[in-house]
Design an enzyme around this catalytic site. Structure first.
Site, PDB file in Angstrom:
ATOM      1  CB  CYS A  13      40.909  37.937  35.448  1.00 20.81           C
ATOM      2  SG  CYS A  13      42.094  39.169  34.951  1.00 20.81           S
ATOM      3  CG  ASP A  14      37.394  33.821  39.844  1.00 19.44           C
ATOM      4  OD1 ASP A  14      36.337  34.254  40.354  1.00 19.44           O
ATOM      5  OD2 ASP A  14      37.547  32.637  39.503  1.00 19.44           O
TER       6      ASP A  14
END
Ligand SMILES: *Cc1c(COP(=O)(O)O)cnc(C)c1O
Length: 376
Positions: free
Chosen positions: A324-325
């Site tokens: 989730c980056d």
């Protein structure tokens, strides 16, 4: 690629992405280096892949080792190589780590500034030092910039200083940049080395060694020249700049030694579009920048990716990792062409992954475990 790797993958229990490395290929790569540069000692750059089996095989084949920390030195010793075969090649060392290396028997150290020469003189009295000179890294896909090395004028002054402090001013080193696709890039640096050898000889200091660094490429998407072409270009440059007095030489291949020996198997987690009109699909894998593919940073290294759908037409895709980056995107500026029929859940094979993958993989960002490694 390697039948042994394919066979291993066919039989493994499914447990997420993994890197499989075939030691037979490392053995072939080692003998290719030994043949291409017969008078040069090989110091494998441990950071490329410090797996105990890789180090053990290379120790057995007679390789020496370039290390960057006390832990790497200990890994090499544990693999069965003696301390005379180890160089502490990092120019940025704590004095207590130099002392520890010295206690372990290491006698060869890299320096690139006065403060480092003085640390080595205090913590490793009488040891051999070589000075790293700057190299601009032009032509390299993974350039090493200005972080390491000093200008040639400074190198001769530093080695003279080392000599006065009771160290052995042993030689010079440089690194032409990793994944260097131009075999002629060694010429400029060797010219500078020749001049420093001459200048110091006039002042009574006879350097013995030139460390030619790493930079030897692995084949990713683009073709690269064979190791033999590098050997020939380097030998010609040595002749040109040292005449009949060719010094002792060493090379420090990392990527070129293990890159081609490893393959990653990963899986397609999701395929999507950002709008109905979007021309480019997004393909998300279960591997990304944080669990093995850090060298896709700035899209520098472009890995060959194989799928079971490769007979089909291809279309441009943005390729991204699972975390989730938002920086965990592998290829977007220059999209990656993948088969139109590629499906969610399909396996992908990523080639040339034996170097700079497993250890670049973080400890568990977002709960994704570090990249598993199998050395066969
Ligand atoms: C990383 C490194 C190498 C290996 O470079 P490759 O391009 O992987 O061959 C060699 N020498 C030093 C000093 C290094 O830091």
């Amino acid at each position: 690629m390697s039948d042994r790797i394919h066979e291993f993958l066919r039989n493994r229990r499914e447990d997420g992405p993994c890197m499989v490395l075939d030691l037979d290929i490392v053995r072939d790569n080692y003998s290719r280096f030994a043949k291409a540069l017969p008078d040069t000692r090989v110091y494998y750059a441990v950071k490329a892949n410090p797996d105990a089996k890789v180090l053990g095989l290379l120790a057995e084949l007679g390789s020496c080792f370039d290390t960057a920390s006390v832990v790497e030195i200990e890994q090499v010793l544990a693999a069965g190589a003696t301390a005379e075969r180890i160089s502490f090649g990092n120019t940025i060392k704590k004095e207590r780590d130099i002392a520890r290396a010295f206690t372990l028997g290491v006698r060869l150290f890299a320096v690139d500034c006065e403060a480092e020469v003085e640390k080595v003189a205090r913590a490793a009295p009488g040891a051999k030092v070589f000075c790293r000179i700057l190299c601009d890294g032009e032509g390299a896909e993974w350039p090493l910039s200005r972080k390491f090395g000093c200008v040639p004028e400074m190198a001769s002054r530093l080695l003279e200083h080392a000599h006065r402090l009771g160290l052995v001013a042993h030689g010079l080193s440089f690194h032409v940049g990793s994944q260097q696709r131009n075999p002629h890039m060694w010429d400029g640096a060797l010219q500078a080395c020749g001049a420093i050898f001459k200048e110091l000889a006039e002042r009574g200091i006879n350097l013995q060694m030139v460390n030619l660094g790493g930079g030897f490429p692995t084949r990713y998407l683009k073709d690269v020249p064979a190791v033999k072409a590098y050997g020939q270009a380097i030998f010609r440059a040595l002749r040109k700049h040292f005449g009949n007095r060719i010094p002792e030489t060493i090379i420090e291949p990392g990527r070129g030694m293990v890159g081609s020996a490893g393959m990653i198997e990963a899986e397609v987690v999701l395929i999507s579009k950002k709008s109905d009109a979007d021309k480019v699909k997004w393909v998300y894998l279960d591997i990304g920048k944080f669990n093995g593919l850090a060298e896709t940073m700035d899209e520098m290294i472009r890995y060959p990716i194989r799928t079971a759908f490769d007979h089909d037409a291809k279309e441009p895709c943005v390729l991204a990792g699972p975390s989730c980056d938002s920086v965990d995107v592998l290829y977007e500026k220059d999209p990656y062409w993948l088969p139109v029929s590629l499906e969610i859940g399909a396996k992908v094979l990523i080639e040339g992954c034996g170097a700079y993958t497993t250890t670049y993989s973080c400890v568990g960002f977002n709960g994704f475990p570090p990249l598993k490694s199998y050395v066969i």
